[in-house]
Design a protein around this motif. Sequence first.
Motif, mmCIF file in Angstrom:
data_model
loop_
_atom_site.group_PDB
_atom_site.id
_atom_site.type_symbol
_atom_site.label_atom_id
_atom_site.label_comp_id
_atom_site.label_asym_id
_atom_site.label_seq_id
_atom_site.Cartn_x
_atom_site.Cartn_y
_atom_site.Cartn_z
ATOM 1 N N THR A 262 0.793 -1.234 0.000
ATOM 2 C CA THR A 262 0.000 0.000 0.000
ATOM 3 C C THR A 262 0.824 1.282 0.000
ATOM 4 O OG1 THR A 262 -0.225 -0.228 2.415
ATOM 5 C CG2 THR A 262 -2.051 -1.035 1.048
ATOM 6 N N GLU B 253 1.873 5.873 -3.256
ATOM 7 C CA GLU B 253 2.449 7.135 -2.803
ATOM 8 C C GLU B 253 3.811 7.381 -3.438
ATOM 9 O OE1 GLU B 253 4.286 8.316 1.353
ATOM 10 O OE2 GLU B 253 2.090 8.423 1.431
ATOM 11 N N LYS C 161 3.191 8.444 -7.075
ATOM 12 C CA LYS C 161 2.628 9.793 -7.210
ATOM 13 C C LYS C 161 3.634 10.870 -6.799
ATOM 14 C CE LYS C 161 -1.847 9.171 -8.370
ATOM 15 N NZ LYS C 161 -3.126 9.613 -7.853
ATOM 16 N N GLU D 225 -2.531 8.159 -13.053
ATOM 17 C CA GLU D 225 -3.803 7.591 -12.581
ATOM 18 C C GLU D 225 -3.520 6.161 -12.141
ATOM 19 O OE1 GLU D 225 -8.317 6.513 -14.204
ATOM 20 O OE2 GLU D 225 -6.993 7.828 -15.364
ATOM 21 N N GLU E 169 -9.525 1.514 0.953
ATOM 22 C CA GLU E 169 -10.440 2.659 1.009
ATOM 23 C C GLU E 169 -9.789 3.826 1.743
ATOM 24 O OE1 GLU E 169 -14.206 1.589 2.657
ATOM 25 O OE2 GLU E 169 -14.406 -0.191 1.386
ATOM 26 N N GLY E 170 -10.035 5.006 1.249
ATOM 27 C CA GLY E 170 -9.513 6.205 1.899
ATOM 28 C C GLY E 170 -8.080 6.532 1.528
ATOM 29 N N ASN E 171 -7.429 5.686 0.718
ATOM 30 C CA ASN E 171 -6.048 5.965 0.314
ATOM 31 C C ASN E 171 -6.073 7.065 -0.748
ATOM 32 O OD1 ASN E 171 -3.445 5.921 -0.934
ATOM 33 N ND2 ASN E 171 -3.128 3.856 -0.149
ATOM 34 N N PRO E 172 -5.550 8.238 -0.459
ATOM 35 C CA PRO E 172 -5.662 9.364 -1.390
ATOM 36 C C PRO E 172 -4.843 9.203 -2.660
ATOM 37 C CG PRO E 172 -4.228 9.946 0.444
ATOM 38 C CD PRO E 172 -4.800 8.608 0.765
ATOM 39 N N GLN E 173 -3.937 8.223 -2.678
ATOM 40 C CA GLN E 173 -3.073 8.040 -3.840
ATOM 41 C C GLN E 173 -3.641 7.025 -4.834
ATOM 42 O OE1 GLN E 173 -0.874 10.244 -3.716
ATOM 43 N NE2 GLN E 173 -0.846 10.678 -1.517
ATOM 44 N N ASP F 289 -6.630 5.990 -7.295
ATOM 45 C CA ASP F 289 -7.753 6.605 -8.000
ATOM 46 C C ASP F 289 -8.927 5.656 -8.190
ATOM 47 O OD1 ASP F 289 -6.583 9.331 -8.858
ATOM 48 O OD2 ASP F 289 -5.038 7.907 -9.465
ATOM 49 N N LYS G 65 0.603 1.822 4.048
ATOM 50 C CA LYS G 65 -0.234 2.975 4.353
ATOM 51 C C LYS G 65 -1.711 2.564 4.289
ATOM 52 C CE LYS G 65 3.384 5.853 4.353
ATOM 53 N NZ LYS G 65 4.464 4.905 4.037
ATOM 54 N N TYR H 37 -5.660 3.714 5.781
ATOM 55 C CA TYR H 37 -6.369 4.892 6.279
ATOM 56 C C TYR H 37 -7.751 4.482 6.815
ATOM 57 C CZ TYR H 37 -2.753 7.222 3.555
ATOM 58 O OH TYR H 37 -1.543 7.631 3.044
#
Length: 331
Positions: free
Chosen positions: A18, A22, A25, A32, A46-50, A52, A149, A151
């Motif tokens: 995970t 990051e 990015k 993407e 879920e909730g991983n901002p990196q 898409d 990572k 979240y």
Amino acid sequence: MKILLIQFYQTGDLVLTTHIPELIKREKPDAEIHFLTFTANAPLLEGNPQIDKVITTKRKDIPAFIKLLLRIRRERYDAVLDFQDNPRSTYCTLFSRANMRITYGDTSRGKVYTHTPERKTGHAGLIKTSLLTPLLGEREYTVEDTRGKVYPPEISKIPKELGLEGRDMIVTISPTHKNDTRRWKLRHFIDTANWLAAERNAGVIFTYGPGEEDYIREGVVETEQIRIMPPLKLREFAGLLERADLHIGNDSAPHHIATAVNTPTFIIIGSTSPGWVLPSPKHTWISKGMDCQPCKKSECRISGDVPCMEELSFNDIKPALERFIDNGFSE
């Protein structure tokens, strides 16, 4: 670029992948990134901002797998990073027609891939970055860069609901594992919990996974300070581990989730290598230190009692655990 990452299972291996979005990015902010995994593991993404898009499939659903292959073809990926490296993931990679198809150099299906970098040496999170080399070039990564990572949602009420609010610390203990050679004996974990409650004024929460609750309830006697986890969904479970001040357990999925939510971990090692433990002061391990460790076997060749898990008592680990706690959960 449009990039697909593939890691179907195990849950711990998924968590150990995970950090990869990051790192991508960081150098390719406009990339993407899609992540393909089994449906059961998807909540941990879920909730991983990196990430898409999360794409899921089930283990034994052939019609759904055919639809998945067609979907992958339609997505027109520029690169596929296959961390799973098994026949299922190879088919997904092949059908993608991506210009960059990457997996580990020791694959037995190398003709499908355009790049097969050698595995790096070191801990598990660092090894995962091997597949970034064709995409990003050679890079140096810190230990924090290679930490998983996750979240989760905030779980703040469970200690209060279990009557543990106000204790000096909250400790989660995960005693389960499907393999005897990686499962410290439950009575040793219970001895650990009793000491934490009596000597450290800790609130202890025993955890379990699907199908494991009976194993815990048959052995653990709940008290005012020692409780058994209520039923939780996977992402909520990650939130509980994040809420804890310390996690103690086997080398298993809860260990990797606890590390990914930045909770200090104290891990008992049996047949596996300490390379699965993040080399950070917040994460430590202990083993019996037998000549045969790590054997990396699911069955013990010496005895059905698994001496490295049977003969390592709480009194054996107590000095290291005391030191870890007294140092503020740091080696």
